[in-house]
Motif scaffolding. Structure first.
Motif, mmCIF file in Angstrom:
data_model
loop_
_atom_site.group_PDB
_atom_site.id
_atom_site.type_symbol
_atom_site.label_atom_id
_atom_site.label_comp_id
_atom_site.label_asym_id
_atom_site.label_seq_id
_atom_site.Cartn_x
_atom_site.Cartn_y
_atom_site.Cartn_z
ATOM 1 N N ALA A 147 56.586 -1.899 10.197
ATOM 2 C CA ALA A 147 57.641 -0.905 9.953
ATOM 3 C C ALA A 147 58.956 -1.586 9.580
ATOM 4 C CB ALA A 147 57.820 -0.022 11.184
ATOM 5 N N GLY A 148 59.281 -2.685 10.239
ATOM 6 C CA GLY A 148 60.496 -3.420 9.894
ATOM 7 C C GLY A 148 60.434 -3.971 8.485
ATOM 8 N N SER A 149 59.280 -4.484 8.112
ATOM 9 C CA SER A 149 59.093 -4.994 6.757
ATOM 10 C C SER A 149 59.215 -3.869 5.731
ATOM 11 C CB SER A 149 57.723 -5.668 6.667
ATOM 12 O OG SER A 149 57.570 -6.359 5.462
ATOM 13 N N ALA A 150 58.728 -2.685 6.084
ATOM 14 C CA ALA A 150 58.875 -1.522 5.198
ATOM 15 C C ALA A 150 60.344 -1.197 4.981
ATOM 16 C CB ALA A 150 58.151 -0.322 5.789
ATOM 17 N N GLY A 151 61.125 -1.210 6.069
ATOM 18 C CA GLY A 151 62.545 -0.925 5.954
ATOM 19 C C GLY A 151 63.258 -1.910 5.044
ATOM 20 N N LEU A 152 62.891 -3.188 5.142
ATOM 21 C CA LEU A 152 63.503 -4.203 4.293
ATOM 22 C C LEU A 152 63.131 -4.023 2.830
ATOM 23 C CD1 LEU A 152 63.024 -7.383 6.516
ATOM 24 C CD2 LEU A 152 65.105 -6.034 6.195
ATOM 25 N N ARG A 153 62.055 -3.298 2.572
ATOM 26 C CA ARG A 153 61.624 -3.024 1.198
ATOM 27 C C ARG A 153 62.113 -1.651 0.725
ATOM 28 N NH1 ARG A 153 58.079 -6.612 3.311
ATOM 29 N NH2 ARG A 153 57.061 -8.057 1.860
ATOM 30 N N ASP A 154 63.013 -1.054 1.467
ATOM 31 C CA ASP A 154 63.664 0.206 1.108
ATOM 32 C C ASP A 154 62.759 1.426 1.223
ATOM 33 O OD1 ASP A 154 66.021 1.587 0.486
ATOM 34 O OD2 ASP A 154 65.481 1.726 -1.638
ATOM 35 N N TYR A 155 61.707 1.335 2.033
ATOM 36 C CA TYR A 155 60.985 2.534 2.445
ATOM 37 C C TYR A 155 61.722 3.110 3.648
ATOM 38 C CZ TYR A 155 57.133 0.734 -0.385
ATOM 39 O OH TYR A 155 56.370 0.277 -1.423
ATOM 40 N N ARG A 156 61.480 4.376 3.911
ATOM 41 C CA ARG A 156 62.011 5.005 5.119
ATOM 42 C C ARG A 156 60.929 4.947 6.197
ATOM 43 N NH1 ARG A 156 62.489 11.452 5.947
ATOM 44 N NH2 ARG A 156 63.533 11.497 7.976
ATOM 45 N N PRO A 157 61.064 4.053 7.191
ATOM 46 C CA PRO A 157 60.053 3.959 8.230
ATOM 47 C C PRO A 157 60.367 4.892 9.396
ATOM 48 C CG PRO A 157 61.386 1.938 8.117
ATOM 49 C CD PRO A 157 62.045 2.975 7.267
ATOM 50 N N VAL A 158 59.388 5.710 9.755
ATOM 51 C CA VAL A 158 59.521 6.623 10.881
ATOM 52 C C VAL A 158 58.376 6.347 11.846
ATOM 53 C CG1 VAL A 158 59.587 9.045 11.600
ATOM 54 C CG2 VAL A 158 60.608 8.365 9.405
ATOM 55 N N LEU A 159 58.696 6.001 13.088
ATOM 56 C CA LEU A 159 57.689 5.706 14.097
ATOM 57 C C LEU A 159 57.444 6.938 14.956
ATOM 58 C CD1 LEU A 159 58.885 2.900 13.208
ATOM 59 C CD2 LEU A 159 58.210 2.080 15.460
ATOM 60 N N VAL A 160 56.183 7.288 15.148
ATOM 61 C CA VAL A 160 55.818 8.448 15.959
ATOM 62 C C VAL A 160 55.591 7.949 17.385
ATOM 63 C CG1 VAL A 160 54.234 10.375 16.247
ATOM 64 C CG2 VAL A 160 54.834 9.572 13.946
ATOM 65 N N GLU A 161 56.557 8.238 18.246
ATOM 66 C CA GLU A 161 56.616 7.584 19.554
ATOM 67 C C GLU A 161 55.437 7.848 20.474
ATOM 68 O OE1 GLU A 161 60.070 8.718 21.649
ATOM 69 O OE2 GLU A 161 59.679 10.855 21.503
ATOM 70 N N ASP A 162 54.804 8.997 20.356
ATOM 71 C CA ASP A 162 53.681 9.290 21.233
ATOM 72 C C ASP A 162 52.340 9.085 20.530
ATOM 73 O OD1 ASP A 162 54.581 11.413 19.699
ATOM 74 O OD2 ASP A 162 54.256 12.939 21.211
ATOM 75 N N ALA A 163 52.341 8.288 19.468
ATOM 76 C CA ALA A 163 51.110 7.947 18.756
ATOM 77 C C ALA A 163 51.032 6.441 18.510
ATOM 78 C CB ALA A 163 51.027 8.717 17.442
ATOM 79 N N VAL A 164 51.605 5.659 19.438
ATOM 80 C CA VAL A 164 51.527 4.202 19.341
ATOM 81 C C VAL A 164 50.983 3.631 20.643
ATOM 82 C CG1 VAL A 164 53.330 3.894 17.593
ATOM 83 C CG2 VAL A 164 53.966 3.932 19.997
ATOM 84 N N GLY A 165 50.139 2.622 20.490
ATOM 85 C CA GLY A 165 49.574 1.932 21.641
ATOM 86 C C GLY A 165 50.413 0.729 22.018
ATOM 87 N N TYR A 166 50.175 0.216 23.209
ATOM 88 C CA TYR A 166 50.962 -0.905 23.729
ATOM 89 C C TYR A 166 50.209 -1.537 24.888
ATOM 90 C CZ TYR A 166 52.102 2.960 26.866
ATOM 91 O OH TYR A 166 52.006 4.031 27.727
ATOM 92 N N ILE A 167 50.686 -2.691 25.328
ATOM 93 C CA ILE A 167 50.118 -3.342 26.509
ATOM 94 C C ILE A 167 50.896 -2.924 27.748
ATOM 95 C CG2 ILE A 167 49.658 -5.556 27.646
ATOM 96 C CD1 ILE A 167 49.206 -6.736 24.836
ATOM 97 N N GLU A 168 52.214 -3.024 27.667
ATOM 98 C CA GLU A 168 53.078 -2.590 28.768
ATOM 99 C C GLU A 168 54.058 -1.552 28.233
ATOM 100 O OE1 GLU A 168 55.006 -5.929 30.562
ATOM 101 O OE2 GLU A 168 53.142 -7.069 30.727
ATOM 102 N N GLU A 169 54.386 -0.570 29.045
ATOM 103 C CA GLU A 169 55.269 0.501 28.585
ATOM 104 C C GLU A 169 56.619 -0.031 28.114
ATOM 105 O OE1 GLU A 169 56.662 4.994 29.850
ATOM 106 O OE2 GLU A 169 55.250 3.870 31.110
ATOM 107 N N GLY A 170 57.111 -1.083 28.761
ATOM 108 C CA GLY A 170 58.374 -1.687 28.335
ATOM 109 C C GLY A 170 58.319 -2.226 26.922
ATOM 110 N N HIS A 171 57.146 -2.706 26.493
ATOM 111 C CA HIS A 171 56.980 -3.178 25.113
ATOM 112 C C HIS A 171 57.149 -2.017 24.134
ATOM 113 C CE1 HIS A 171 54.119 -6.596 26.662
ATOM 114 N NE2 HIS A 171 55.380 -6.821 26.984
ATOM 115 N N ARG A 172 56.553 -0.886 24.465
ATOM 116 C CA ARG A 172 56.663 0.302 23.618
ATOM 117 C C ARG A 172 58.117 0.753 23.532
ATOM 118 N NH1 ARG A 172 57.402 5.374 25.290
ATOM 119 N NH2 ARG A 172 56.823 7.097 23.954
ATOM 120 N N ASP A 173 58.775 0.825 24.680
ATOM 121 C CA ASP A 173 60.161 1.278 24.706
ATOM 122 C C ASP A 173 61.058 0.355 23.890
ATOM 123 O OD1 ASP A 173 59.269 3.307 26.345
ATOM 124 O OD2 ASP A 173 60.037 2.398 28.196
ATOM 125 N N TYR A 174 60.829 -0.953 24.035
ATOM 126 C CA TYR A 174 61.616 -1.919 23.255
ATOM 127 C C TYR A 174 61.416 -1.689 21.758
ATOM 128 C CZ TYR A 174 62.565 -5.998 20.494
ATOM 129 O OH TYR A 174 63.000 -6.815 19.478
#
Length: 195
Positions: A147-174
């Motif tokens: 997503a960060g790389s998309a932003g640098l290429r001038d796309y509009r990146p939108v992250l869907v917060e309740d549709a992403v996986g993670y190892i620890e919840e703090g990683h997701r929040d960060y």
């Protein structure tokens, strides 16, 4: 983080499903994390909503040839994570509960960033796609870096917060806080719509 509804134009939007593979989402996977498995259903909901609206769907697959890091100077994912999602393996396959359709575009990547060394940028640009809606796993690794790389290429990146996986919840929040603060936007699944 914002919770206002976001409407996307289907012809200019792609839902990008990051690395929803057996190695990360199945209990027998070498890098399995239960929150990655929990993301399968919301990712599926988002994908179906996009398909129904006529938006593009892109799946990324993290795939590593066994010899990929043999001559690495510093960047060695096997050193950090152990061998995972090896080329041609069951682990590298997209989970059965979230299959790619024939009309979907599948990108094989060899790093955290799905734009690095792939055709993704040219493929999206050729189709006039400007907005990228991200779901998948892991929030603070491949989702964040792609997503960060998309932003640098001038796309509009939108992250869907309740549709992403993670190892620890703090990683997701960060990851969500960082994306919202620096290069993109964050939205809840129920607030994603297509015009």
């Amino acid at each position: 983080m914002p919770f206002s509804a976001m409407r996307f134009e289907p012809e200019r939007t792609a839902v990008v499903v990051v690395d929803m593979q057996n190695g990360f989402c199945h209990p027998d996977g070498s890098l399995y994390a239960p929150p990655s498995a929990d993301a399968i259903e919301p990712c599926g909901t988002l994908v179906e909503r996009a398909r129904d609206a006529g938006a593009t769907v892109v799946f990324t697959r993290d795939v590593h040839p066994p010899e990929q890091f043999e001559d690495a100077h510093y960047y060695d994912e096997f050193d950090r994570w152990g061998e995972h999602v090896l080329e041609g393996s069951w682990e590298a396959e997209i989970v059965a509960d979230l299959p790619a359709d024939a009309a979907d575009h599948v990108v094989e990547k060899h790093t955290y960033d799905a734009f690095q060394g792939t055709e993704l940028d040219g493929w999206l640009s050729a189709r006039g796609i400007d907005d990228l809606v991200f779901c998948g796993t892991l929030a603070n690794v491949c989702v964040l870096h792609t997503a960060g790389s998309a932003g640098l290429r001038d796309y509009r990146p939108v992250l869907v917060e309740d549709a992403v996986g993670y190892i620890e919840e703090g990683h997701r929040d960060y990851a969500l806080d960082h994306a919202d603060w620096l290069f993109g936007e964050v939205v809840g699944l129920e607030d994603v719509g297509f015009e």
